[in-house]
Every structure is written in C-alpha cells, then in structure tokens.
Design a protein around this motif. Sequence first.
Motif, PDB file in Angstrom:
ATOM      1  N   ASN A  26       0.811  -1.172  -0.122  1.00 31.45           N
ATOM      2  CA  ASN A  26       0.192  -0.053  -0.688  1.00 31.45           C
ATOM      3  C   ASN A  26       0.923   1.312  -0.053  1.00 31.45           C
ATOM      4  OD1 ASN A  26       0.596   1.226   3.133  1.00 31.45           O
ATOM      5  ND2 ASN A  26      -0.236  -0.754   2.865  1.00 31.45           N
ATOM      6  N   MET A  29       3.846   2.565   2.475  1.00 28.93           N
ATOM      7  CA  MET A  29       4.729   1.555   3.288  1.00 28.93           C
ATOM      8  C   MET A  29       5.628   1.931   2.960  1.00 28.93           C
ATOM      9  SD  MET A  29       2.250  -2.129   3.020  1.00 28.93           S
ATOM     10  CE  MET A  29       3.497  -3.331   4.678  1.00 28.93           C
ATOM     11  N   ASP A  69       1.765  -8.447   8.432  1.00 26.70           N
ATOM     12  CA  ASP A  69       1.184  -7.581   8.448  1.00 26.70           C
ATOM     13  C   ASP A  69      -0.097  -7.984   9.806  1.00 26.70           C
ATOM     14  OD1 ASP A  69       1.338  -4.808   7.232  1.00 26.70           O
ATOM     15  OD2 ASP A  69       0.921  -6.504   5.266  1.00 26.70           O
ATOM     16  N   TYR A  72      -2.463  -5.436  12.067  1.00 29.30           N
ATOM     17  CA  TYR A  72      -3.920  -5.276  11.415  1.00 29.30           C
ATOM     18  C   TYR A  72      -5.049  -6.208  11.906  1.00 29.30           C
ATOM     19  CZ  TYR A  72       0.085  -1.901  10.578  1.00 29.30           C
ATOM     20  OH  TYR A  72       1.218  -1.375  10.608  1.00 29.30           O
ATOM     21  N   MET A  74      -8.095  -6.409  12.476  1.00 28.50           N
ATOM     22  CA  MET A  74      -9.389  -5.642  11.132  1.00 28.50           C
ATOM     23  C   MET A  74      -9.367  -7.424  10.644  1.00 28.50           C
ATOM     24  SD  MET A  74     -12.259  -4.293  11.045  1.00 28.50           S
ATOM     25  CE  MET A  74     -13.123  -4.256  10.350  1.00 28.50           C
ATOM     26  N   ASN A  75      -8.205  -7.676   9.766  1.00 31.36           N
ATOM     27  CA  ASN A  75      -8.013  -7.965   8.745  1.00 31.36           C
ATOM     28  C   ASN A  75      -8.056  -9.518   8.390  1.00 31.36           C
ATOM     29  OD1 ASN A  75      -8.078  -6.388   6.844  1.00 31.36           O
ATOM     30  ND2 ASN A  75      -6.599  -5.463   6.968  1.00 31.36           N
ATOM     31  N   ARG A 101       0.169 -11.866   3.262  1.00 28.47           N
ATOM     32  CA  ARG A 101      -0.375 -11.759   4.051  1.00 28.47           C
ATOM     33  C   ARG A 101      -1.446 -13.502   4.574  1.00 28.47           C
ATOM     34  NH1 ARG A 101      -3.667  -6.398   5.615  1.00 28.47           N
ATOM     35  NH2 ARG A 101      -3.771  -8.456   7.963  1.00 28.47           N
ATOM     36  N   GLY A 134     -11.291  -6.132   6.482  1.00 24.98           N
ATOM     37  CA  GLY A 134     -11.380  -4.697   6.904  1.00 24.98           C
ATOM     38  C   GLY A 134     -12.473  -3.837   5.956  1.00 24.98           C
ATOM     39  N   ARG A 150      -8.597  -4.815  -2.750  1.00 29.18           N
ATOM     40  CA  ARG A 150      -8.927  -6.008  -1.979  1.00 29.18           C
ATOM     41  C   ARG A 150      -9.718  -6.832  -2.057  1.00 29.18           C
ATOM     42  NH1 ARG A 150      -4.731  -4.987   2.121  1.00 29.18           N
ATOM     43  NH2 ARG A 150      -2.331  -3.507   0.591  1.00 29.18           N
ATOM     44  N   TYR A 178      -7.847   1.413   0.481  1.00 31.04           N
ATOM     45  CA  TYR A 178      -7.748   0.121  -0.075  1.00 31.04           C
ATOM     46  C   TYR A 178      -8.778  -0.189   1.139  1.00 31.04           C
ATOM     47  CZ  TYR A 178      -4.266   0.567   3.099  1.00 31.04           C
ATOM     48  OH  TYR A 178      -3.313   1.433   4.442  1.00 31.04           O
ATOM     49  N   HIS A 179      -8.587  -0.524   2.009  1.00 29.85           N
ATOM     50  CA  HIS A 179      -9.755  -0.898   2.345  1.00 29.85           C
ATOM     51  C   HIS A 179     -10.766   0.265   3.332  1.00 29.85           C
ATOM     52  CE1 HIS A 179      -6.869  -4.250   4.602  1.00 29.85           C
ATOM     53  NE2 HIS A 179      -7.674  -4.444   3.303  1.00 29.85           N
ATOM     54  N   ASP A 181     -12.187   0.681   5.662  1.00 27.85           N
ATOM     55  CA  ASP A 181     -12.375   0.882   7.224  1.00 27.85           C
ATOM     56  C   ASP A 181     -11.980   2.440   7.400  1.00 27.85           C
ATOM     57  OD1 ASP A 181      -9.568  -0.258   7.291  1.00 27.85           O
ATOM     58  OD2 ASP A 181      -9.881  -1.481   8.010  1.00 27.85           O
ATOM     59  N   LEU A 182     -11.183   2.852   6.361  1.00 24.09           N
ATOM     60  CA  LEU A 182     -10.258   4.183   5.639  1.00 24.09           C
ATOM     61  C   LEU A 182     -11.033   5.546   5.939  1.00 24.09           C
ATOM     62  CD1 LEU A 182      -7.149   2.130   4.320  1.00 24.09           C
ATOM     63  CD2 LEU A 182      -7.654   3.473   6.469  1.00 24.09           C
ATOM     64  N   GLY A 268       0.241   1.566   7.178  1.00 24.65           N
ATOM     65  CA  GLY A 268      -1.187   2.016   6.264  1.00 24.65           C
ATOM     66  C   GLY A 268      -1.823   1.233   7.340  1.00 24.65           C
ATOM     67  N   GLY A 269      -2.320   1.346   8.772  1.00 26.64           N
ATOM     68  CA  GLY A 269      -3.033   1.085   9.357  1.00 26.64           C
ATOM     69  C   GLY A 269      -3.021   1.834  11.012  1.00 26.64           C
ATOM     70  N   CYS A 273      -7.897  -1.094  11.985  1.00 25.32           N
ATOM     71  CA  CYS A 273      -6.642  -2.103  11.717  1.00 25.32           C
ATOM     72  C   CYS A 273      -6.397  -3.003  12.737  1.00 25.32           C
ATOM     73  CB  CYS A 273      -5.875  -1.588  10.608  1.00 25.32           C
ATOM     74  SG  CYS A 273      -6.195  -0.193   9.313  1.00 25.32           S
TER      75      CYS A 273
HETATM   76  N1  ARG Z   1      -0.497  -3.731   5.389  1.00 26.02           N
HETATM   77  C1  ARG Z   1      -1.550  -3.639   6.053  1.00 26.02           C
HETATM   78  C2  ARG Z   1      -1.777  -3.918   4.305  1.00 26.02           C
HETATM   79  O1  ARG Z   1      -1.913  -3.656   3.384  1.00 26.02           O
HETATM   80  C3  ARG Z   1      -2.134  -3.135   6.490  1.00 26.02           C
HETATM   81  C4  ARG Z   1      -3.373  -3.307   6.976  1.00 26.02           C
HETATM   82  C5  ARG Z   1      -4.860  -2.181   7.509  1.00 26.02           C
HETATM   83  N2  ARG Z   1      -5.007  -2.747   7.497  1.00 26.02           N
HETATM   84  C6  ARG Z   1      -6.923  -2.034   7.534  1.00 26.02           C
HETATM   85  N3  ARG Z   1      -7.739  -3.006   8.000  1.00 26.02           N
HETATM   86  N4  ARG Z   1      -7.190  -1.137   6.635  1.00 26.02           N
HETATM   87  O2  ARG Z   1      -2.302  -4.911   4.303  1.00 26.02           O
END
Ligand code: ARG
Length: 296
Positions: A26, A29, A69, A72, A74-75, A101, A134, A150, A178-179, A181-182, A268-269, A273
């Motif tokens: 992302n 990073m 990762d 995070y 949440m994923n 991941r 996420g 994603r 990208y998710h 949850d942002l 990136g979280g 996350c």
């Molecule tokens: N580095 C992780 C990825 O890109 C960050 C995940 C952030 N998590 C989230 N739930 N938005 O997958």
Amino acid sequence: MGQQLGWGRRYLMVRPDHFRIDYVINPYMSTQDQPDPELTMRQWNSLRLAIIDAGGEVEVLEQRPDSPDMVYAMNLGLATAPTEDASGGRAMLSHMRFEPRRKESLTAAGWFTGHGFELDRTGGDGVGPHFESGDAFVFGDSLVVGYGPRTEEDALKHLAAGWNIRVRGLRITHEGMYHLDLPFCPIDSTHALVYPPALDPASQAELFGIVPDPIVLTDEEAFAFSGNSLVVNETVIMPACSTRLHDILTGLGLRVVVLDLSEFHKGGGSARCLTNPLDFDLAAASVVGGEVVLPG
Ligand code: ARG
C-alpha cells in the motif's frame, strides 16, 4: 440522534512482537521506514487499555513471526456474536489479496474455531474470490462491503448467499484507501464518518443512501487516519481528531480518546485496523437466499 451500535464491545488484537515492513502493498509502506519495536508495543498497549477503559473486552492472539502485517487484526476475519440459542458465532475468514499475508489466515482459522466460531471462507491460497474483512461492516439493514483494491466483487455474492444476508457493495477507487475501514466508520445507528472521494461516483451516492447522518471527513482528516477509529460504548478511540471533528463527536454525547499510533501508520493502518470486532450482529441484514446490492 442515533442509537448506540449493537457491536464493538469485544475485540481480537494481535500483539505486535514481529511488526516490521518487509514488503510494500500500500502507498504508506516503505522498507526504508521501519517501526521502533518498543514504541510499537507501547502504542499497541495504549490502544488495548483504552478499549478496556471504555468498557470493552480484548482477546489477544500471538503474532506469527513470518507475518509482519498480522498486527492489523481487522483483516483476520468477519466475526459475529454468538446467538441467543447459545450457538457459537460465525466467522468468514479473510482470503487475502496479497500472498505474503495469507499465512495469517492459518492462525486466524485456529483461533476462531478454538473460540467456538463456525468457520466459513470465500476461498484460499489464491483460489476463489479475495475477501479482506477490513472491508466489511454491519450498518443499517445490511452488511456494507468495500470492494476493488482488496475484496473482489464475487466475494459479495458468497457472503450474501452463504449467510443469507443483504450485502451492499461500495466500489473503492482511491489507492490510499484500500480497505473500507479507512473511509468509513460507523459511529452510531445513523452517524458514520465518511470520506466519499475514496469511492467511485455511483458508490458515493450509494454511501449517502446508506448513512442517514454522514460526517464527511476533510482530506486532511482522512489521511491522518481519522476514519480508522472505533467506538466502544460511548467512547470514540481515534488516532487523530481535528477540533472540528471533536466538536461534532462530543456534540453527539461521545467521549473522544486520541492515541498516538504513529508506528502502525508506517504499515498503513491505525486504531481500527489493529482491532477485529468479534460481535457483529447480522439480524437486521438477514434475507432468505441473500441479496447483493451494487452501486449504480
Ligand atoms: N499493511 C497492511 C495491508 O496493506 C495494512 C492493513 C491495514 N488494515 C486495515 N484494516 N485497513 O494489508
């Protein structure tokens, strides 16, 4: 004024013993900008304690050394609370878009089954649609799922049919968001923090249909990860909060707790996350046979 959310009191967090930036998936990073291990642990603990202080519960899972990762959480998977008839909750395991991941899901699967969740999945090892949790939130009469960067559109069908629920899709088009949850954070039954530029035009319209009382984030708020917050009872736990947002949230009767989570921003979280809700309730979204509503 909305009602308190029916979920968000019980979380799974992964202790960041092996958090580092090994690869870039992302725009936040960089392998040149590594987190400080001690500060990482202090920031993570401050989040864990803030949740407990707000009346929430936190389960802790150990991090796999081969999965930087995994912090995070949440994923790890979309989890629902046990139902009244005392059957366990269910969990839709994530099928991560990026190979580095995917091992996280092996450990997550063991944790969910070990804790009484009935496990389901959209795919695995790159076969079947990707789904990253996420991207998924219960809100209003549906499970709202972001797709594009994603989660793949086909995963929405799988969720809807597999769990007999209404799924409303939002197409994410912003590479820094990208998710879901942002750019999207449910605050109560009618309010949510939203950042419409994360979505394509039809999805922006759909978003305003889904959220009766949207609190629209500025660019600056969104990129400070303000949308990556969580609500535990009447407390909002946030990595950043402008005076403007603070006034809006306290005006709704909420207590705002701001935490420095800078080390996690390097991957990136942020607050959301790092925390996987374990108590989503899908009752309001339930539809026999399932239904997918796409924007446009
Ligand atoms: N580095 C992780 C990825 O890109 C960050 C995940 C952030 N998590 C989230 N739930 N938005 O997958």
